[in-house]
Scaffold this active site. Structure first.
Site, mmCIF file in Angstrom:
data_model
loop_
_atom_site.group_PDB
_atom_site.id
_atom_site.type_symbol
_atom_site.label_atom_id
_atom_site.label_comp_id
_atom_site.label_asym_id
_atom_site.label_seq_id
_atom_site.Cartn_x
_atom_site.Cartn_y
_atom_site.Cartn_z
ATOM 1 N N ASP A 126 -16.623 -46.888 -10.662
ATOM 2 C CA ASP A 126 -16.901 -46.178 -9.411
ATOM 3 C C ASP A 126 -16.556 -44.696 -9.541
ATOM 4 O O ASP A 126 -15.818 -44.148 -8.725
ATOM 5 C CB ASP A 126 -16.110 -46.843 -8.272
ATOM 6 C CG ASP A 126 -16.678 -46.479 -6.896
ATOM 7 O OD1 ASP A 126 -17.818 -45.978 -6.835
ATOM 8 O OD2 ASP A 126 -15.970 -46.683 -5.899
ATOM 9 N N LYS A 164 -2.716 -47.212 -0.179
ATOM 10 C CA LYS A 164 -4.083 -47.744 -0.060
ATOM 11 C C LYS A 164 -4.022 -49.187 0.407
ATOM 12 O O LYS A 164 -3.401 -50.026 -0.230
ATOM 13 C CB LYS A 164 -4.761 -47.645 -1.430
ATOM 14 C CG LYS A 164 -6.133 -48.248 -1.455
ATOM 15 C CD LYS A 164 -6.934 -47.719 -2.620
ATOM 16 C CE LYS A 164 -8.186 -47.036 -2.133
ATOM 17 N NZ LYS A 164 -8.671 -45.982 -2.929
#
Ligand SMILES: *[C@@H]1O[C@H](CO)[C@@H](O)[C@H](O)[C@H]1NC(C)=O
Ligand SMILES: *[C@@H]1O[C@H](CO)[C@@H](O)[C@H](O)[C@H]1NC(C)=O
Ligand SMILES: *[C@@H]1O[C@H](CO)[C@@H](O)[C@H](O)[C@H]1NC(C)=O
Ligand SMILES: *[C@@H]1O[C@H](CO)[C@@H](O)[C@H](O)[C@H]1NC(C)=O
Ligand SMILES: *[C@@H]1O[C@H](CO)[C@@H](O)[C@H](O)[C@H]1NC(C)=O
Ligand SMILES: *[C@@H]1O[C@H](CO)[C@@H](O)[C@H](O)[C@H]1NC(C)=O
Ligand SMILES: *[C@@H]1O[C@H](CO)[C@@H](O)[C@H](O)[C@H]1NC(C)=O
Ligand SMILES: *[C@@H]1O[C@H](CO)[C@@H](O)[C@H](O)[C@H]1NC(C)=O
Ligand SMILES: *[C@@H]1O[C@H](CO)[C@@H](O)[C@H](O)[C@H]1NC(C)=O
Ligand SMILES: *[C@@H]1O[C@H](CO)[C@@H](O)[C@H](O)[C@H]1NC(C)=O
Length: 805
Positions: A602, A505
C-alpha cells in the site's frame, strides 16, 4: 576477486581453477578414454555452463549435473543420476564406453548410462554446449547427434530446448520436480504436454491427478496464461507431422532465464536482468497459486494461502516427517497424534471455510444430524460434510484447503477425532484459559496499582510495549485528536506520561487470532530502519487491536504535495529528491534485508510520513499480512488507492515485491508533479500525468516542463530526468521489467546508470488488439469491483493518450 562483475573473469576463474587442480580438464569435451571424477568439471565454450559432480543443498550425496558457470550461487539445471546418488565422487567416474556415456559409482557399478544400443564405438565425443545442452555426438560430424540432455530434462526448461513429444521417436520431454531441496530424485509434480494431442500443457500430481492447465495455444500465448504476452520472452508452440513442442527464446542477451517445475508444485519462470551487474534470480511468473497445488500439504494437512508456511496439520494430527517438511516437501502430511479414532464415542472437529477435499463418497442422509450419525457408524469414515447432501471421506483426507475470507466462503468439514484427544484439548484449553485469566488479573492488578503515577506499559519480548486499552484511551484523551484514517483504521494522537508523543492506530477488520496477531506484531516490531516508522507497542484486548507508533510532526507526504496549505512551505526539489531516496531505502530494506521479505502492498503518499527534518519514514508496513486475504478488498474501497495498484493485483496472480515497485513509481510521478496522477481538469476531461511525462521524456523535450509549477525552475534537470526515468521503469507492466528497490536506490545514489525506459504498454494498450486479453482477464477476475474500476482507469489512460501524444 569480485567474481560477480564480469563473465569473462568468472570464466577465467573456472578455467584456472580446473586447470590448477585437475590437469586433465579445462575444455568442453569428454572424449576417447578421458573420464571425469571428484571435483573435475568441463566448461562450455563460452563459459555459460559447467558440468561435474555437485552436492545439492545440505546433502552429502553427489550427482552429475549442469549448472551456470557465471553465477556465484550454484543453480543446477540438469541432473544425470537423479534417482541414484553417489556417496564419494572422488572414486566415481563419468566416461565414454563403447560410444555411451556411463557413470560408475565408487564400487565400479554402472549406475547411469545414455543406454544407446546402436552406439558407434570410439569416434564419439560428449560436448557441453553453451546453451546448457550436453550432447553426445560423432567426433567428426557436429550434426550427428546421438543423445542430448535436452531430450531428458529434469526440472528445468532452458531457452532453446523443447518440451513436448516427438511422434517418430516417441521421446517425451517433460519436467519433473525434485523431491525436495536436498534431493533431485523424481518428485510428485510434472509439467507436460497433453498426451492426447491438444496444445494444452498440464501440471500433474503423481502423474495422474491434473490440477492445472495452460489452456490451448492461440498462436501467441496459451489462453489461460495471459501473462506470457508481457515480458521479453518469445514463446512458440509448434506441431507438425514429426513433433509437437513449445520452445522459448529471450529477446534480450543481458537476461538469463529458466523455467522450473518447483518442489512447491508450481511452474516458475525465473529471470536475471542486467547481466552481469545483477546476479539475483527474480520470479517472473509462478503458477498456479500455492494452495491450488493438489494435495500440497499431504494427507490431513491443511493449506492456507495466508499463513506463512501454507501447510499445517488438522487439530489432533501432527507432522509425520518434520525433516521432510523442513526441506519443503509436505507430501507426507500429518498423522494422528493421539489414540486412534473410529470408535462409537468419537467426536467431530469442525473446520470451517474449507474447500471440500477430494474423493468424497456421497451417502444417503436427510439431515446434517443423520449425516453425522452415518459417519460415526462407519468405522472407515474419517470426516463428513453437510452441504446440501451428505458427503463422507474414508482413508486419507487429501487436498484440504482453507479459505481465509469470511465464513460465507467454503464449507465446513467435520473431522473425526478420538474422544481422548478432544478431552485432552478441552483440558488444555481450560488450563490455558485459567492461565490467561490469572495473567489478566495480575496485569489489572499492576495497572490498578500504577494507574495514577505512570501510564502502564509492560515490556513484551523485544522492545515492544504492551498497552492496555484503558491506558490508550487516557493518553489519547478518549481518541479525540484524529490524525487521519486509512485502509487499516484511524490514527489518533496521544501523549504518554513522559511526554513522548505517539500515534495510535485503531485497527479494523483483523482476521487473525490472538497468537498469530502477536507473532505478526512482534515481527513488525523487530524491523527498524531510519526510513521506517518505528512501532512502539500494541494493545490486543479481544477485538480491540491497536498499534502504537512514534509520532511524526510533519504528517504525511500527501498533505505537502497536494493540498498546498498557505502556511506550509512548498517542498523544494532537493527535499523531494531526499524523500524519494529515503523511501526507496526504506522499501529496499523491507524487501531485501529483513529476515522474511515484507511486501508493503500500500505504497502511496499518505503512507510516507515526514519527521521534523522532512526525512521520510514509511508507515503501515506489515499490515497487509495482518488483514490477510481481505486486503485487496480493503484497498479497492479506499478512494485514490487504485491509481497505485500494479496490474498484477488485478489479474489475480500472486503479488511480489515488484507490486510495491510499481506503486513507488506512481508515487514518484506525484512527487515530481506535485499533483495526483489521475486528475480531472476544468473541462472535465481526465488526464493521466505519467503517460504525458513519459512522452516528454521520450521526446527529449525540455524536461523541466513536467516539474511541479510551484517550483522555481531549478538547475537539477539531470536529476529530474533520472527520477523520471526511474519512475517510468518502475511502472512497467511486466514485473520482470521493473527494477528492484535496491536497484532504485543505487540509481538514485548515482551508482548505477539507467537507460531510457520504454513507454509502459498499458499507456498504449487500448488502441491495439491486445486489449482483448486484458479485458478477458478482467472479466474472469473474481473481484468485479476491481474490474469496473480498472476499466475506468483504462479509458482515462486512453483519453490521455489522444490528448498528449
Ligand atoms: C588414451 O589411452 C591411451 C592408452 O591407454 C593413451 O596413450 C592416450 O594418451 C589416452 N588418450 C587420452 C586423450 O588421454
Ligand atoms: C543447510 O543447513 C543449515 C543448518 O543446518 C540451514 O540453516 C540451511 O538452511 C540448510 N540449507 C538448505 C539448502 O537446506
Ligand atoms: C554402487 O551401486 C550399487 C548398485 O546401485 C550399490 O549396490 C552399491 O552399494 C554402490 N556402492 C557404493 C559404494 O555406494
Ligand atoms: C577405435 O580405436 C581403435 C584403437 O583404440 C582403433 O583401432 C579403431 O580404428 C577405432 N575405431 C574407429 C571406428 O575409429
Ligand atoms: C549449441 O548452442 C548454440 C547457442 O548457444 C545453439 O545455437 C545450438 O543450437 C546448440 N546446439 C545444440 C546441439 O544444442
Ligand atoms: C553429418 O551427419 C548428418 C546427420 O546424420 C548427415 O546428414 C550428414 O551427411 C553428415 N555429414 C558428413 C560430412 O558426414
Ligand atoms: C485422453 O484420452 C483418454 C483416452 O483416449 C481419456 O481417457 C482421457 O480422459 C483423455 N484425457 C484428457 C485430459 O482429455
Ligand atoms: C503415486 O502413485 C503410485 C501408483 O501410481 C502409488 O503407488 C503412490 O503411492 C502414489 N504416491 C502418493 C504420494 O500417493
Ligand atoms: C519469436 O520466435 C519465432 C520462432 O523462432 C520467430 O519466428 C519470431 O520472429 C520471434 N518473434 C520475435 C518478436 O522475436
Ligand atoms: C463405509 O462406507 C463405505 C463407502 O460408502 C462402504 O464401502 C463401506 O462398506 C462402509 N462400511 C461399513 C462398515 O458400513
Amino acid at each position: 576477486m569480485d567474481v560477480g562483475k564480469s563473465p569473462r573473469l568468472v570464466l577465467c576463474f573456472f578455467l584456472c581453477f580446473s586447470l590448477q587442480t585437475h590437469v586433465s580438464f579445462g575444455g568442453d569435451t569428454i572424449s576417447g578414454n578421458e573420464s571425469l571424477s571428484g571435483s573435475q568439471t568441463i566448461v562450455s565454450a563460452g563459459g555459460n555452463f559447467v558440468l561435474g559432480f555437485f552436492k545439492p543443498g545440505n546433502s552429502s550425496n553427489s550427482y552429475i549435473g549442469i549448472w551456470y558457470g557465471t553465477l556465484p550461487k550454484q543453480a543446477v539445471v540438469w541432473v544425470a543420476n537423479r534417482d541414484i546418488p553417489i556417496v564419494d565422487s572422488s572414486s566415481a567416474e563419468l566416461k565414454l564406453l563403447d560410444g555411451n556415456l556411463v557413470l560408475f559409482n565408487e564400487s565400479g557399478i554402472r549406475i547411469w548410462s545414455t543406454n544407446l544400443n546402436s552406439a558407434s564405438s570410439n569416434s564419439t565425443i560428449a560436448v557441453l554446449n553453451d546453451s546448457g545442452n550436453f550432447v553426445l555426438r560423432d567426433a567428426s560430424n557436429e550434426s550427428k547427434i546421438l543423445w542430448q540432455s535436452f531430450d531428458h530434462p529434469t526440472d528445468t526448461w532452458l531457452p532453446g530446448s523443447k518440451l513436448g513429444f516427438n511422434k517418430r521417436t516417441k521421446v517425451t520431454r517433460l519436467l519433473t520436480s525434485w523431491k525436495n531441496s536436498d534431493d533431485p530424485a523424481e518428485g510428485l509434480f510434472s509439467f507436460e504436454l497433453d498426451p492426447n494431442g491438444t496444445s494444452q500443457f498440464y501440471i500433474y500430481w503423481n502423474k495422474t491427478n491434473q490440477y492445472w492447465t495452460s489452456g490451448t495455444w492461440d498462436g501467441r500465448i496459451f489462453s489461460l496464461v495471459p501473462q506470457m504476452g508481457l515480458g521479453n520472452i518469445n514463446y512458440s508452440y509448434i506441431s507438425n507431422a514429426e513433433e509437437s513442442y513449445i520452445i522459448y527464446y529471450l529477446n534480450d542477451p543481458t537476461t538469463l532465464s529458466r523455467v522450473i517445475m518447483d518442489i512447491t508444485g508450481q511452474l516458475k519462470v525465473l529471470l536475471i536482468f542486467q547481466l552481469p551487474t545483477s546476479q539475483q534470480w527474480n520470479l517472473g511468473l509462478s503458477l498456479p497459486s500455492q494452495c491450488e497445488v493438489y494435495a500440497y500439504c499431504g494427507p490431513f494437512g491443511v493449506c492456507n494461502e495466508n499463513s506463512m508456511h501454507f501447510c499445517s496439520c488438522v487439530n489432533g494430527y501432527e507432522i509425520k516427517s518434520p525433516s521432510d517438511w523442513n526441506l519443503g516437501d509436505y507430501s507426507s502430511g500429518c498423522r494422528r497424534s493421539s489414540a486412534s479414532a473410529n470408535g462409537a464415542k468419537d467426536k467431530f472437529l469442525p473446520l470451517s471455510r474449507m474447500k471440500l477435499p477430494d474423493n468424497s463418497v456421497s451417502m444417503a442422509a436427510e439431515t446434517a444430524a443423520a449425516c453425522k450419525v452415518a459417519c460415526l457408524n462407519n468405522f472407515s469414515c474419517n470426516a463428513y460434510a453437510w452441504s446440501g447432501g451428505c458427503l463422507m471421506w474414508t482413508g486419507d483426507l487429501l487436498d484440504l484447503q482453507q479459505y481465509s475470507g469470511d465464513d460465507s466462503e467454503g464449507s465446513t468439514v467435520y473431522i473425526r477425532l478420538a474422544p481422548s484427544s478432544s478431552i485432552r484439548k478441552i483440558v488444555t484449553y481450560v488450563l490455558g484459559s485459567v492461565g490467561v485469566i490469572l495473567l489478566f488479573g495480575l496485569a489489572f492488578f499492576l495497572i490498578w496499582r500504577k494507574r495514577r503515577s505512570v501510564v502502564t506499559a509492560i515490556a513484551d519480548k523485544g522492545s515492544l510495549m504492551v498497552f492496555g486499552y484503558k491506558d490508550l484511551q487516557i493518553v489519547t484523551k478518549n481518541f479525540s485528536e484524529k490524525l487521519g484514517s486509512g485502509g487499516f483504521g484511524s490514527v489518533f494522537k496521544g501523549t504518554l506520561s513522559d511526554s513522548t508523543v505517539i500515534a495510535v492506530k485503531k485497527l479494523e477488520s483483523i482476521s487473525q487470532g490472538e497468537k498469530q496477531f502477536r507473532a505478526e506484531v512482534s515481527t513488525i516490531g523487530m524491523i527498524q530502519h531510519v526510513n521506517l516508522v518505528r512501532l512502539h507497542g500494541f494493545c490486543s484486548e479481544g477485538t480491540k487491536k491497536l498499534l502504537v507508533y512514534d509520532y511524526l510532526p510533519n504528517g504525511s507526504l500527501d498533505t505537502h504535495l497536494f493540498h498546498g496549505k498557505e502556511d506550509s512551505k512548498v517542498l523544494d526539489w532537493k527535499t523531494r529528491f531526499q524523500i524519494a531516496l529515503g523511501t526507496a531505502r526504506g522499501l529496499a530494506y523491507l524487501h531485501e534485508k529483513c529476515r522474511d521479505c515484507i511486501i508493503h502492498c500500500d505504497i502511496k503518499p499518505e503512507n510516507i510520513l515526514l519527521d521534523a527534518d522532512f526525512s521520510p519514514k514509511v508507515a503501515d508496513f506489515g499490515l497487509a499480512k495482518l488483514v490477510g486475504r481481505d486486503f485487496s478488498r480493503v484497498l479497492t474501497t479506499i478512494r485514490g488507492t487504485l491509481g497505485y495498484l500494479a496490474p498484477e493485483w488485478i489479474s489475480g496472480v500472486a503479488v511480489t515485491v515488484k507490486a510495491d515497485v510499481y506503486s513507488y513509481g506512481m508515487m514518484l510521478f506525484e512527487i515530481i508533479s506535485g499533483r495526483r496522477n489521475f486528475q480531472t481538469s476544468e473541462d472535465s476531461s481526465i488526464d493521466f500525468f505519467p503517460s504525458w511525462a513519459a512522452s516528454k521524456l521520450h521526446a527529449e523535450d525540455d524536461i523541466l516542463t513536467i516539474l511541479d509549477l510551484k517550483l522555481e525552475s531549478s538547475e537539477e534537470a539531470e536529476e529530474l530526468r533520472k527520477v523520471c526515468k526511474v519512475a517510468c521503469w518502475c511502472i512497467q507492466d511486466a514485473e520482470i521489467h521493473r527494477p528492484t528497490m535496491g536497484q532504485v536506490v543505487q540509481i538514485l545514489e548515482g551508482l548505477l546508470d539507467v537507460n531510457m525506459p520504454p513507454i509502459p504498454r498499458t499507456f498504449q494498450l487500448f488502441d491495439t488488439s491486445e486489449d482483448k486479453i486484458f479485458f478477458t482477464e478482467l472479466s474472469s477476475s473474481q473481484n468485479s469491483q476491481v474490474g469496473s474500476n480498472v476499466s475506468v482507469a483504462s479509458s482515462q489512460a486512453k483519453r490521455t493518450t489522444s490528448n498528449h501524444i
